[in-house]
Design a protein around this motif. Structure first.
Motif, PDB file in Angstrom:
ATOM      1  N   PHE A 172       4.104   8.899   6.937  1.00 12.63           N
ATOM      2  CA  PHE A 172       5.444   8.403   6.594  1.00 12.63           C
ATOM      3  C   PHE A 172       5.948   7.415   7.647  1.00 12.63           C
ATOM      4  CE2 PHE A 172       4.845  12.541   4.612  1.00 12.63           C
ATOM      5  CZ  PHE A 172       4.958  12.151   3.286  1.00 12.63           C
ATOM      6  N   ARG A 173       5.556   7.643   8.903  1.00 12.50           N
ATOM      7  CA  ARG A 173       5.878   6.639   9.934  1.00 12.50           C
ATOM      8  C   ARG A 173       5.140   5.334   9.630  1.00 12.50           C
ATOM      9  NH1 ARG A 173       5.250  11.231  13.885  1.00 12.50           N
ATOM     10  NH2 ARG A 173       7.378  11.856  14.470  1.00 12.50           N
ATOM     11  N   HIS A 174       3.908   5.455   9.169  1.00 21.51           N
ATOM     12  CA  HIS A 174       3.132   4.264   8.799  1.00 21.51           C
ATOM     13  C   HIS A 174       3.792   3.511   7.645  1.00 21.51           C
ATOM     14  CE1 HIS A 174       0.016   1.710   7.138  1.00 21.51           C
ATOM     15  NE2 HIS A 174      -0.051   2.465   6.056  1.00 21.51           N
ATOM     16  N   LEU A 175       4.294   4.233   6.654  1.00 25.86           N
ATOM     17  CA  LEU A 175       4.940   3.588   5.515  1.00 25.86           C
ATOM     18  C   LEU A 175       6.196   2.831   5.948  1.00 25.86           C
ATOM     19  CD1 LEU A 175       4.609   6.361   2.750  1.00 25.86           C
ATOM     20  CD2 LEU A 175       3.170   4.324   3.104  1.00 25.86           C
ATOM     21  N   VAL A 176       6.966   3.441   6.843  1.00 25.36           N
ATOM     22  CA  VAL A 176       8.168   2.761   7.337  1.00 25.36           C
ATOM     23  C   VAL A 176       7.781   1.546   8.167  1.00 25.36           C
ATOM     24  CG1 VAL A 176      10.187   2.983   8.838  1.00 25.36           C
ATOM     25  CG2 VAL A 176       9.574   4.846   7.269  1.00 25.36           C
ATOM     26  N   LYS A 177       6.754   1.685   8.993  1.00 22.56           N
ATOM     27  CA  LYS A 177       6.297   0.540   9.798  1.00 22.56           C
ATOM     28  C   LYS A 177       5.811  -0.582   8.890  1.00 22.56           C
ATOM     29  CE  LYS A 177       3.358  -0.773  13.682  1.00 22.56           C
ATOM     30  NZ  LYS A 177       2.421  -0.297  14.732  1.00 22.56           N
ATOM     31  N   THR A 178       5.121  -0.227   7.811  1.00 24.55           N
ATOM     32  CA  THR A 178       4.662  -1.234   6.864  1.00 24.55           C
ATOM     33  C   THR A 178       5.830  -1.988   6.250  1.00 24.55           C
ATOM     34  OG1 THR A 178       2.662   0.037   6.328  1.00 24.55           O
ATOM     35  CG2 THR A 178       3.380  -1.600   4.711  1.00 24.55           C
ATOM     36  N   ALA A 179       6.900  -1.260   5.913  1.00 27.06           N
ATOM     37  CA  ALA A 179       8.097  -1.911   5.364  1.00 27.06           C
ATOM     38  C   ALA A 179       8.685  -2.893   6.366  1.00 27.06           C
ATOM     39  CB  ALA A 179       9.126  -0.862   4.969  1.00 27.06           C
ATOM     40  N   ARG A 180       8.715  -2.497   7.635  1.00 20.70           N
ATOM     41  CA  ARG A 180       9.260  -3.395   8.664  1.00 20.70           C
ATOM     42  C   ARG A 180       8.369  -4.622   8.839  1.00 20.70           C
ATOM     43  NH1 ARG A 180      10.807   1.754  12.136  1.00 20.70           N
ATOM     44  NH2 ARG A 180      12.993   1.973  11.542  1.00 20.70           N
ATOM     45  N   ILE A 181       7.067  -4.423   8.778  1.00 20.86           N
ATOM     46  CA  ILE A 181       6.140  -5.556   8.870  1.00 20.86           C
ATOM     47  C   ILE A 181       6.317  -6.470   7.660  1.00 20.86           C
ATOM     48  CG2 ILE A 181       3.699  -6.211   8.805  1.00 20.86           C
ATOM     49  CD1 ILE A 181       3.103  -3.678  10.442  1.00 20.86           C
ATOM     50  N   ASN A 182       6.495  -5.858   6.493  1.00 23.90           N
ATOM     51  CA  ASN A 182       6.658  -6.652   5.268  1.00 23.90           C
ATOM     52  C   ASN A 182       7.882  -7.552   5.309  1.00 23.90           C
ATOM     53  OD1 ASN A 182       4.355  -5.760   4.028  1.00 23.90           O
ATOM     54  ND2 ASN A 182       5.369  -4.194   2.781  1.00 23.90           N
ATOM     55  N   ALA A 183       8.892  -7.129   6.076  1.00 23.56           N
ATOM     56  CA  ALA A 183      10.094  -7.951   6.179  1.00 23.56           C
ATOM     57  C   ALA A 183       9.810  -9.297   6.839  1.00 23.56           C
ATOM     58  CB  ALA A 183      11.170  -7.203   6.964  1.00 23.56           C
ATOM     59  N   GLY A 184       8.649  -9.404   7.485  1.00 23.77           N
ATOM     60  CA  GLY A 184       8.267 -10.661   8.103  1.00 23.77           C
ATOM     61  C   GLY A 184       7.228 -11.438   7.314  1.00 23.77           C
ATOM     62  N   ARG A 185       6.880 -10.961   6.133  1.00 22.65           N
ATOM     63  CA  ARG A 185       5.878 -11.667   5.318  1.00 22.65           C
ATOM     64  C   ARG A 185       6.294 -11.628   3.838  1.00 22.65           C
ATOM     65  NH1 ARG A 185       0.851  -7.355   6.177  1.00 22.65           N
ATOM     66  NH2 ARG A 185       1.881  -5.590   5.193  1.00 22.65           N
ATOM     67  N   PRO A 186       7.342 -12.344   3.512  1.00 25.50           N
ATOM     68  CA  PRO A 186       7.864 -12.310   2.143  1.00 25.50           C
ATOM     69  C   PRO A 186       6.873 -12.770   1.086  1.00 25.50           C
ATOM     70  CG  PRO A 186       8.863 -14.093   3.411  1.00 25.50           C
ATOM     71  CD  PRO A 186       8.141 -13.224   4.391  1.00 25.50           C
ATOM     72  N   GLY A 187       5.951 -13.675   1.449  1.00 28.66           N
ATOM     73  CA  GLY A 187       4.977 -14.142   0.460  1.00 28.66           C
ATOM     74  C   GLY A 187       4.097 -13.028  -0.061  1.00 28.66           C
ATOM     75  N   ILE A 188       3.631 -12.178   0.842  1.00 32.01           N
ATOM     76  CA  ILE A 188       2.790 -11.047   0.444  1.00 32.01           C
ATOM     77  C   ILE A 188       3.586 -10.068  -0.410  1.00 32.01           C
ATOM     78  CG2 ILE A 188       1.631  -8.982   1.343  1.00 32.01           C
ATOM     79  CD1 ILE A 188       0.540 -10.639   3.598  1.00 32.01           C
ATOM     80  N   VAL A 189       4.826  -9.814   0.000  1.00 34.70           N
ATOM     81  CA  VAL A 189       5.678  -8.890  -0.758  1.00 34.70           C
ATOM     82  C   VAL A 189       5.949  -9.436  -2.152  1.00 34.70           C
ATOM     83  CG1 VAL A 189       7.925  -7.747  -0.825  1.00 34.70           C
ATOM     84  CG2 VAL A 189       6.731  -8.012   1.359  1.00 34.70           C
ATOM     85  N   GLN A 190       6.236 -10.715  -2.245  1.00 37.88           N
ATOM     86  CA  GLN A 190       6.513 -11.324  -3.545  1.00 37.88           C
ATOM     87  C   GLN A 190       5.301 -11.249  -4.455  1.00 37.88           C
ATOM     88  OE1 GLN A 190       7.214 -15.566  -3.453  1.00 37.88           O
ATOM     89  NE2 GLN A 190       8.425 -15.511  -5.324  1.00 37.88           N
ATOM     90  N   THR A 191       4.126 -11.549  -3.914  1.00 35.97           N
ATOM     91  CA  THR A 191       2.905 -11.486  -4.724  1.00 35.97           C
ATOM     92  C   THR A 191       2.704 -10.096  -5.299  1.00 35.97           C
ATOM     93  OG1 THR A 191       1.869 -13.198  -3.364  1.00 35.97           O
ATOM     94  CG2 THR A 191       0.410 -11.840  -4.702  1.00 35.97           C
ATOM     95  N   TYR A 192       2.865  -9.076  -4.439  1.00 36.41           N
ATOM     96  CA  TYR A 192       2.688  -7.698  -4.897  1.00 36.41           C
ATOM     97  C   TYR A 192       3.716  -7.338  -5.967  1.00 36.41           C
ATOM     98  CZ  TYR A 192       2.667  -2.646  -4.967  1.00 36.41           C
ATOM     99  OH  TYR A 192       2.630  -1.348  -5.383  1.00 36.41           O
ATOM    100  N   ALA A 193       4.984  -7.695  -5.736  1.00 39.24           N
ATOM    101  CA  ALA A 193       6.044  -7.345  -6.682  1.00 39.24           C
ATOM    102  C   ALA A 193       5.791  -7.976  -8.047  1.00 39.24           C
ATOM    103  CB  ALA A 193       7.398  -7.782  -6.143  1.00 39.24           C
ATOM    104  N   VAL A 194       5.417  -9.237  -8.043  1.00 41.64           N
ATOM    105  CA  VAL A 194       5.185  -9.949  -9.303  1.00 41.64           C
ATOM    106  C   VAL A 194       3.970  -9.383 -10.038  1.00 41.64           C
ATOM    107  CG1 VAL A 194       4.529 -12.170 -10.306  1.00 41.64           C
ATOM    108  CG2 VAL A 194       6.311 -12.078  -8.567  1.00 41.64           C
ATOM    109  N   LEU A 195       2.879  -9.210  -9.327  1.00 38.90           N
ATOM    110  CA  LEU A 195       1.641  -8.777  -9.979  1.00 38.90           C
ATOM    111  C   LEU A 195       1.714  -7.321 -10.435  1.00 38.90           C
ATOM    112  CD1 LEU A 195      -1.041 -10.538  -7.749  1.00 38.90           C
ATOM    113  CD2 LEU A 195      -0.186 -11.231  -9.997  1.00 38.90           C
TER     114      LEU A 195
END
Length: 214
Positions: free
Chosen positions: A94-117
């Motif tokens: 669960f700490r890893h999941l939260v850390k991943t969310a924080r990392i994702n906040a710095g890479r919107p392109g990856i997040v957008q790709t995942y959300a769309v697909l």
């Protein structure tokens, strides 16, 4: 004495080939993230990397295979900061999941790709549907196992509650990503993710004595 057998060397892609494939994957992520899989064309992917469509297909074979490689590439990025590239168990997950969310906040392109697909994958005959179905199945099991680890062995929650909590953790993370993409200056992705996961953990660890809505 038997004659020496000369074994062929294992084929390793050249550094230039590896670099080119990565550039194609990054271009495909940008294209599919902005336009979706069906509307995002190989021509646009090729143009982003200064290649022809035939050149892109030489590396990935087909648009469907390119999509699957993009999804795997995105998933690898989630664990690249972990030792052994494997998520931990128990509370560490669960700490890893939260850390991943924080990392994702710095890479919107990856997040957008995942959300769309991932949203597109629910449509009929989408080439990524089986991949997402298998991914969610694996993740639900991983989260369920971690939830059990953090519970009191003498007061384990109902298995149905564990399954529901695991699905809820994943749903919260995906849903917050969409809200964050639409309002980055309002939604704090890391903080919101941490708060939601903590609430779900508290509900499960509380066992059968907690207040219930059902």
């Amino acid at each position: 004495m038997a004659p020496d057998v000369v074994r062929p060397r294992a084929h390793r892609p050249r550094a230039a080939t590896v670099e080119r494939r990565e550039k194609i994957l990054q271009a495909a992520m940008e294209t599919f993230g902005a336009r979706g899989y069906h509307n995002g064309s190989l021509a646009e992917v090729a143009e982003r990397v200064g290649m022809t469509q035939a050149g892109v297909l030489h590396h990935f074979g087909s648009k469907d295979l390119l999509l699957l490689e993009v999804l795997e590439y995105r998933d690898r990025s989630d664990v690249e900061h972990l030792e052994g590239r494997r998520p931990p168990g128990g509370l560490g997950l669960f700490r890893h999941l939260v850390k991943t969310a924080r990392i994702n906040a710095g890479r919107p392109g990856i997040v957008q790709t995942y959300a769309v697909l991932s949203a597109e994958a629910v449509t009929d005959d989408h080439p990524g549907q089986d991949w997402f179905r298998a991914r969610f199945s694996t993740l639900r099991q991983t989260v369920s196992d971690a939830l059990i680890e953090v519970c009191d062995a003498d007061d384990l929650p109902d298995p149905a509650d564990v399954d529901a909590a695991a699905a809820s953790v994943l749903a919260v993370m995906d849903g917050l990503q969409i809200q964050w993409l639409l309002a980055r200056d309002v939604v704090d992705l890391g903080r919101s993710t941490a708060l939601a996961i903590e609430a779900i953990l508290s509900a499960v660890v509380a066992g059968r004595e907690r207040r219930r809505l059902l």
